[in-house]
Design a protein around this motif. Structure first.
Motif, PDB file in Angstrom:
ATOM      1  N   ASP A   1      39.408  31.336  37.053  1.00 12.31           N
ATOM      2  CA  ASP A   1      39.206  32.675  36.012  1.00 12.31           C
ATOM      3  C   ASP A   1      39.264  32.344  34.743  1.00 12.31           C
ATOM      4  OD1 ASP A   1      38.982  35.348  35.686  1.00 12.31           O
ATOM      5  OD2 ASP A   1      41.233  35.923  35.584  1.00 12.31           O
TER       6      ASP A   1
ATOM      7  N   ARG B   1      33.680  45.758  33.749  1.00  9.98           N
ATOM      8  CA  ARG B   1      32.995  44.751  34.024  1.00  9.98           C
ATOM      9  C   ARG B   1      31.580  45.016  33.740  1.00  9.98           C
ATOM     10  NH1 ARG B   1      36.637  41.865  37.499  1.00  9.98           N
ATOM     11  NH2 ARG B   1      38.440  41.349  35.955  1.00  9.98           N
TER      12      ARG B   1
ATOM     13  N   PHE C   1      46.695  46.421  32.167  1.00  9.88           N
ATOM     14  CA  PHE C   1      45.546  47.113  32.470  1.00  9.88           C
ATOM     15  C   PHE C   1      46.215  48.080  33.656  1.00  9.88           C
ATOM     16  CE2 PHE C   1      45.273  43.000  34.590  1.00  9.88           C
ATOM     17  CZ  PHE C   1      45.692  43.231  35.808  1.00  9.88           C
ATOM     18  N   THR C   2      45.494  49.144  34.112  1.00  8.75           N
ATOM     19  CA  THR C   2      45.876  49.890  35.268  1.00  8.75           C
ATOM     20  C   THR C   2      45.244  49.512  36.358  1.00  8.75           C
ATOM     21  OG1 THR C   2      44.468  51.705  34.594  1.00  8.75           O
ATOM     22  CG2 THR C   2      46.561  52.120  33.959  1.00  8.75           C
ATOM     23  N   LEU C   3      46.078  49.820  37.534  1.00 11.44           N
ATOM     24  CA  LEU C   3      45.312  49.163  39.003  1.00 11.44           C
ATOM     25  C   LEU C   3      43.966  50.009  39.382  1.00 11.44           C
ATOM     26  CD1 LEU C   3      48.555  48.687  40.836  1.00 11.44           C
ATOM     27  CD2 LEU C   3      47.136  46.763  39.902  1.00 11.44           C
ATOM     28  N   THR C   4      43.092  49.577  39.875  1.00  9.35           N
ATOM     29  CA  THR C   4      42.008  50.137  40.528  1.00  9.35           C
ATOM     30  C   THR C   4      42.285  51.009  41.697  1.00  9.35           C
ATOM     31  OG1 THR C   4      41.231  48.662  41.920  1.00  9.35           O
ATOM     32  CG2 THR C   4      40.440  48.456  39.632  1.00  9.35           C
TER      33      THR C   4
ATOM     34  N   ARG D   1      33.528  38.373  34.064  1.00 12.60           N
ATOM     35  CA  ARG D   1      35.036  38.746  34.163  1.00 12.60           C
ATOM     36  C   ARG D   1      35.417  39.234  32.773  1.00 12.60           C
ATOM     37  NH1 ARG D   1      38.405  35.521  38.023  1.00 12.60           N
ATOM     38  NH2 ARG D   1      37.173  35.677  40.031  1.00 12.60           N
TER      39      ARG D   1
ATOM     40  N   VAL E   1      35.289  38.014  44.793  1.00 15.21           N
ATOM     41  CA  VAL E   1      35.744  37.422  43.635  1.00 15.21           C
ATOM     42  C   VAL E   1      35.814  38.436  42.373  1.00 15.21           C
ATOM     43  CG1 VAL E   1      35.016  35.135  44.075  1.00 15.21           C
ATOM     44  CG2 VAL E   1      33.188  36.747  43.419  1.00 15.21           C
ATOM     45  N   GLY E   2      37.032  38.389  41.808  1.00 15.98           N
ATOM     46  CA  GLY E   2      37.422  39.225  40.667  1.00 15.98           C
ATOM     47  C   GLY E   2      37.575  40.710  40.931  1.00 15.98           C
ATOM     48  N   SER E   3      37.961  40.919  42.303  1.00 11.40           N
ATOM     49  CA  SER E   3      38.337  42.240  42.365  1.00 11.40           C
ATOM     50  C   SER E   3      39.866  42.490  42.202  1.00 11.40           C
ATOM     51  CB  SER E   3      37.965  42.824  43.953  1.00 11.40           C
ATOM     52  OG  SER E   3      38.531  41.753  44.577  1.00 11.40           O
ATOM     53  N   GLY E   4      40.747  41.356  41.855  1.00 10.20           N
ATOM     54  CA  GLY E   4      41.986  41.545  41.475  1.00 10.20           C
ATOM     55  C   GLY E   4      42.801  41.439  42.684  1.00 10.20           C
ATOM     56  N   LYS E   5      42.752  40.517  43.523  1.00  9.11           N
ATOM     57  CA  LYS E   5      43.747  40.476  44.715  1.00  9.11           C
ATOM     58  C   LYS E   5      44.994  39.999  44.323  1.00  9.11           C
ATOM     59  CE  LYS E   5      40.560  37.728  46.981  1.00  9.11           C
ATOM     60  NZ  LYS E   5      39.450  38.067  46.062  1.00  9.11           N
ATOM     61  N   THR E   6      45.015  38.925  43.345  1.00  9.76           N
ATOM     62  CA  THR E   6      46.254  38.315  42.920  1.00  9.76           C
ATOM     63  C   THR E   6      47.146  39.226  42.509  1.00  9.76           C
ATOM     64  OG1 THR E   6      44.618  36.519  42.144  1.00  9.76           O
ATOM     65  CG2 THR E   6      47.307  36.396  41.622  1.00  9.76           C
TER      66      THR E   6
ATOM     67  N   GLN F   1      42.895  48.932  44.299  1.00  6.65           N
ATOM     68  CA  GLN F   1      44.233  48.098  44.572  1.00  6.65           C
ATOM     69  C   GLN F   1      45.468  49.094  44.889  1.00  6.65           C
ATOM     70  OE1 GLN F   1      43.626  46.730  40.412  1.00  6.65           O
ATOM     71  NE2 GLN F   1      43.693  44.610  41.294  1.00  6.65           N
TER      72      GLN F   1
ATOM     73  N   PRO G   1      37.546  45.876  38.585  1.00  5.60           N
ATOM     74  CA  PRO G   1      38.358  46.383  37.737  1.00  5.60           C
ATOM     75  C   PRO G   1      37.279  46.978  36.526  1.00  5.60           C
ATOM     76  CG  PRO G   1      39.258  44.190  38.289  1.00  5.60           C
ATOM     77  CD  PRO G   1      37.971  44.538  39.010  1.00  5.60           C
TER      78      PRO G   1
HETATM   79  P1  ADP Z   1      40.459  37.768  42.870  1.00 11.92           P
HETATM   80  O1  ADP Z   1      40.181  39.066  43.600  1.00 11.92           O
HETATM   81  O2  ADP Z   1      39.095  37.030  42.634  1.00 11.92           O
HETATM   82  O3  ADP Z   1      41.549  36.919  43.088  1.00 11.92           O
HETATM   83  P2  ADP Z   1      42.068  37.983  40.370  1.00 11.92           P
HETATM   84  O4  ADP Z   1      43.100  38.626  41.242  1.00 11.92           O
HETATM   85  O5  ADP Z   1      41.881  36.629  40.193  1.00 11.92           O
HETATM   86  O6  ADP Z   1      40.453  38.409  41.552  1.00 11.92           O
HETATM   87  O7  ADP Z   1      41.571  39.042  39.116  1.00 11.92           O
HETATM   88  C1  ADP Z   1      40.662  38.709  38.432  1.00 11.92           C
HETATM   89  C2  ADP Z   1      41.022  38.954  36.853  1.00 11.92           C
HETATM   90  O8  ADP Z   1      40.952  40.570  36.815  1.00 11.92           O
HETATM   91  C3  ADP Z   1      42.227  38.704  36.434  1.00 11.92           C
HETATM   92  O9  ADP Z   1      42.239  38.212  35.055  1.00 11.92           O
HETATM   93  C4  ADP Z   1      43.170  39.872  36.475  1.00 11.92           C
HETATM   94  O10 ADP Z   1      44.155  39.692  35.603  1.00 11.92           O
HETATM   95  C5  ADP Z   1      42.170  40.876  36.343  1.00 11.92           C
HETATM   96  N1  ADP Z   1      42.490  42.263  36.989  1.00 11.92           N
HETATM   97  C6  ADP Z   1      42.974  42.326  37.957  1.00 11.92           C
HETATM   98  N2  ADP Z   1      43.215  43.654  38.325  1.00 11.92           N
HETATM   99  C7  ADP Z   1      42.743  44.307  37.328  1.00 11.92           C
HETATM  100  C8  ADP Z   1      42.447  45.879  36.910  1.00 11.92           C
HETATM  101  N3  ADP Z   1      43.242  46.698  37.891  1.00 11.92           N
HETATM  102  N4  ADP Z   1      42.148  45.993  35.585  1.00 11.92           N
HETATM  103  C9  ADP Z   1      41.467  45.108  34.856  1.00 11.92           C
HETATM  104  N5  ADP Z   1      41.570  43.843  35.092  1.00 11.92           N
HETATM  105  C10 ADP Z   1      42.181  43.508  36.247  1.00 11.92           C
END
Ligand code: ADP
Ligand code: MG
Length: 693
Positions: A549, A448, A264-267, A578, A295-300, A270, A445
């Motif tokens: 997740d 959703r 995917f591309t980063l938001t 998600r 939660v789910g905002s893509g911090k990892t 991000q 992301p």
């Molecule tokens: P959290 O912020 O809760 O830690 P995660 O990092 O676990 O969130 O990300 C949640 C899900 O979203 C993961 O499956 C991740 O791969 C996915 N994800 C992260 N960034 C994006 C993005 N820019 N576009 C689509 N999916 C994404």
């Protein structure tokens, strides 16, 4: 070392006149073990003894002061029956009641035929107006010595107001005069008294209005506490900044490789957060930054990209998760991407033992591992890195960053990124972290869908079960959460087990159970069966709360939703929605709902904006409730009320900054006074930092 002038305040309350170990235990329960705890134990109400109605009109439960004539003593004749003293005046008859009375004493205090001023709480019993154990029995000549207004303190069973009041007064008797740490001009402008006078005044309210948080005495003490908090945080931060940091600047090559592997591309959020992080890393000082995102905002992924630069510069990076499950999940997210970049990655938790563990430790030490994911075991134990440059700490919903700040301060100039999944209101952020740099992931992301949130009374549970049955015809996976309230873990666990059994009877082997008492491998196996099949329903206690997740999970059922806090429910709901499919969150509640519970469920139905929910949470719980935040890691305040003293907090932050700009080592006269302030509020660690810095 604590300044000598504070020694008497930090002695146990048994040092005060008339307080023995039994009373001390009770005082410890309401206030704390030391004299200073009594000083901070401010009255919550007042007793007004000026109310003096006729006996016949005296309302039950009210404190009254009456002048009566003592008529007749009626000894009980039986130890379990009370001793009575009949009194009267022109407005009626009053009976005084004494249990375990000593007759000679009572006859001395209340001689028949004489007049006495009596103050205490009115009771109505049968047809009598009574008063049990009056607070005051005085001759008319002594009556003037009785305070018209008395402070009422929070009490505990077995501790009377009389006893506690005496203890507080004894503590005030030895109250030292402390050197002024506040800015003189500011004090004057606010019309605030000195610390000494403020303490005395706060314990001597002569009207209910004096209990208000904006009264000069109370406001001053609150500001003292907030300043101590802000100054301590600023000192730790200044120390961090002084650490010889490193300039970490990647060429972008690794980033490009991983980017290509990203599905995917980063938001925008991000990308922006990463820009801020890279900028920090490139600076000479050590980074300390907070990454907040729902939660789910893509911090990892953000964490991974930040770590890439450290690796590219020849260093190592560590990602620390709060739980085993989460560490494994982070690994699952990161591993394929890291491998695409040719990065060597490993996991280390408390569960890795023996030879496998030795191998990982050796690889960390000789630098053959670039990124390690793990639990707190990573930092607690004798793990040695060849060249650790960056640590990412995933706090999820905890804010226990103080220890982490210390830990980082002890470290080797590593850059630290702290991630939290609970959006933190501005005021809390300030008190927990000080004036810390922070980045926010405000968008989710793409792709959703909003979660459809509904509340369902428990009596309609069968409808929920039917909805689950329908959902199972499609690809849905279902979370079913039973609350785990710590006080009765066994009972709650039984409830989850019962629900598991019932659902299993209905839906068969697709129902899985996971709870906090399970051993790690067992838990992981259950989670894996749910995430990858064959299980479709996961009955869980709140162990799933943090970060799991599973994109196919589209239904979240929460039983006893009224028992959860707003933030917790928001976290739970974040487990679904998600994937690309429409998701539903069913909040089952058991009526009747309290107003607060009603409001919480309402807010959840209305919004999914975590930052908004966090502000509402603060508003609903109010400042007082925040005191109950021990397990969340937030600092507790005894005098300041964050809901009421928001402006003072901002002023304290500015003041702390100004102080350290002028006198970074607190060496001047005001600096010395400020050190006393830090000790007074037990921010000793900050002062230690200062000395060794
Ligand atoms: P959290 O912020 O809760 O830690 P995660 O990092 O676990 O969130 O990300 C949640 C899900 O979203 C993961 O499956 C991740 O791969 C996915 N994800 C992260 N960034 C994006 C993005 N820019 N576009 C689509 N999916 C994404
Ligand atoms: Mg996460």
């Amino acid at each position: 070392m604590r300044p000598e002038i504070l020694f008497p305040l930090f002695k146990p309350v048994t040092n005060l006149k008339g307080i023995g170990p039994r009373i001390a235990k009770l005082i410890e329960r309401v206030a704390g073990p030391n004299v200073v705890d009594l000083i901070w134990h401010l009255p919550r109400e007042i007793v007004d003894r000026s109310f003096s109605p006729g006996i016949k009109d005296a309302p039950a439960g009210r404190i009254v002061t009456l002048t009566v004539t003592v008529e007749k003593h009626v000894p009980s004749g039986h130890s379990r029956r009370p001793y009575r003293v009949r009194c009267s005046n022109a407005s009626g008859k009053l009976t005084l009641i004494f249990f375990h009375a000593r007759e000679d004493y009572l006859r001395r205090e209340l001689p028949e035929g004489e007049e006495r001023v009596i103050s205490g709480t009115i009771e109505h019993y049968r047809n009598e107006v009574q008063m049990t154990h009056p607070d005051y029995i005085l001759s008319p000549a002594e009556a003037a010595s009785m305070p018209k207004v008395e402070p009422v303190y929070p009490l505990t069973a077995g501790l009377t107001l009389k006893t506690l009041g005496k203890a507080v007064r004894a503590s005030l008797d030895i109250l030292p005069d402390l050197p002024e740490w506040q800015d003189g001009a500011y004090l004057k402008q606010q019309k605030w008294p000195s610390w000494h006078d403020a303490v005395i005044a706060a314990h001597a309210p002569d009207a209910a209005a004096k209990l208000e948080p904006d009264e000069p005495a109370r406001a001053r003490l609150a500001f003292d506490e907030l300043l101590a908090n802000q100054l301590a945080l600023a000192l730790i931060r200044a120390r961090m900044k002084r650490r010889p940091g490193r300039t970490i600047e990647g060429s972008g090559e690794l980033r490009r490789r991983v980017q290509d592997a990203l599905p995917f591309t980063l938001t925008n959020s991000q990308t922006q957060a990463l820009d801020e992080i890279y900028q920090d890393m490139a600076e000479a000082g050590a980074m300390l930054r907070l990454l907040q995102g729902d939660v789910g905002s893509g911090k990892t992924v953000v964490a991974l990209f930040a770590m890439l630069d450290a690796v590219e510069c020849g260093g190592q990076a560590a990602l620390m998760a709060p739980t085993e499950i989460l560490a494994r999940q982070h690994l699952a997210t990161i591993e394929p991407l890291a491998e695409a970049g040719g990065i060597r990655i490993a996991i280390l938790t408390g569960r890795d033992k023996g030879a496998a563990r030795k191998k990982i430790l050796a690889a960390l030490q000789d630098g053959t591992i670039d990124i390690v994911v793990g639990t707190h075991a990573l930092f607690q134990e004798a793990v040695e890195f060849k060249n650790l440059m960056m640590a990412v700490i995933d706090e999820q919903h905890r804010f226990g960053v103080h220890q982490r700040l210390d830990l980082a301060a002890k470290g080797k100039g590593i850059d630290v990124l702290v991630m939290t999944a609970t959006p933190i209101p501005r005021t809390l952020l300030l008190t927990a972290y000080g004036d810390l740099e922070s980045s926010r992931l405000t968008e989710k992301p793409a792709g959703r869908k909003p979660v459809d949130t509904r509340t369902v009374p428990a009596e309609r549970l069968d409808e929920v079960v039917s909805a689950v049955a329908r959902a199972l015809e499609g690809p849905a996976r279902i979370f079913w959460v039973c609350p785990l309230v710590e006080e009765s873990e066994v009972i709650d666990l039984a409830a989850a087990e019962d629900r598991h059994r019932e659902l299993k009877a209905r839906f068969g082997d697709v129902v899985e159970l996971v709870h906090g008492r399970m051993k790690g491998p067992q838990k992981d196996a259950a989670m894996a069966r749910f995430a990858e099949g064959p299980a479709r329903i996961l009955v869980a206690t709140t162990v799933i709360e943090v970060g799991v997740d599973i994109p196919e999970a589209t239904i979240m059922v929460v039983e006893h939703a009224e028992r959860f806090g707003l933030a917790q429910l928001h976290q739970l709901r974040g487990r679904i929605g998600r994937g690309g499919d429409k998701s539903t969150c069913l909040l089952i509640y058991t009526p009747p709902l309290t107003e607060a519970a009603k409001a919480r469920l309402e807010i959840l139905r209305e919004t999914e904006d975590g930052f908004h929910i966090a502000e509402e949470d603060l508003r609903l719980r109010g400042g007082g409730e925040l005191l109950g935040t021990r397990q969340s890691g937030l600092p507790e305040f005894r005098l300041a009320d964050l809901a009421m003293h928001e402006e003072l907090l901002a002023a304290a932050r500015d003041d702390a900054k100004l102080i350290l700009d002028r006198d970074p080592e607190l060496k001047g006269a005001r600096g010395a006074a400020l050190r006393t302030l830090l000790y007074l509020f037990e921010r000793d660690a900050a002062v230690v930092n200062l000395r060794s810095g």
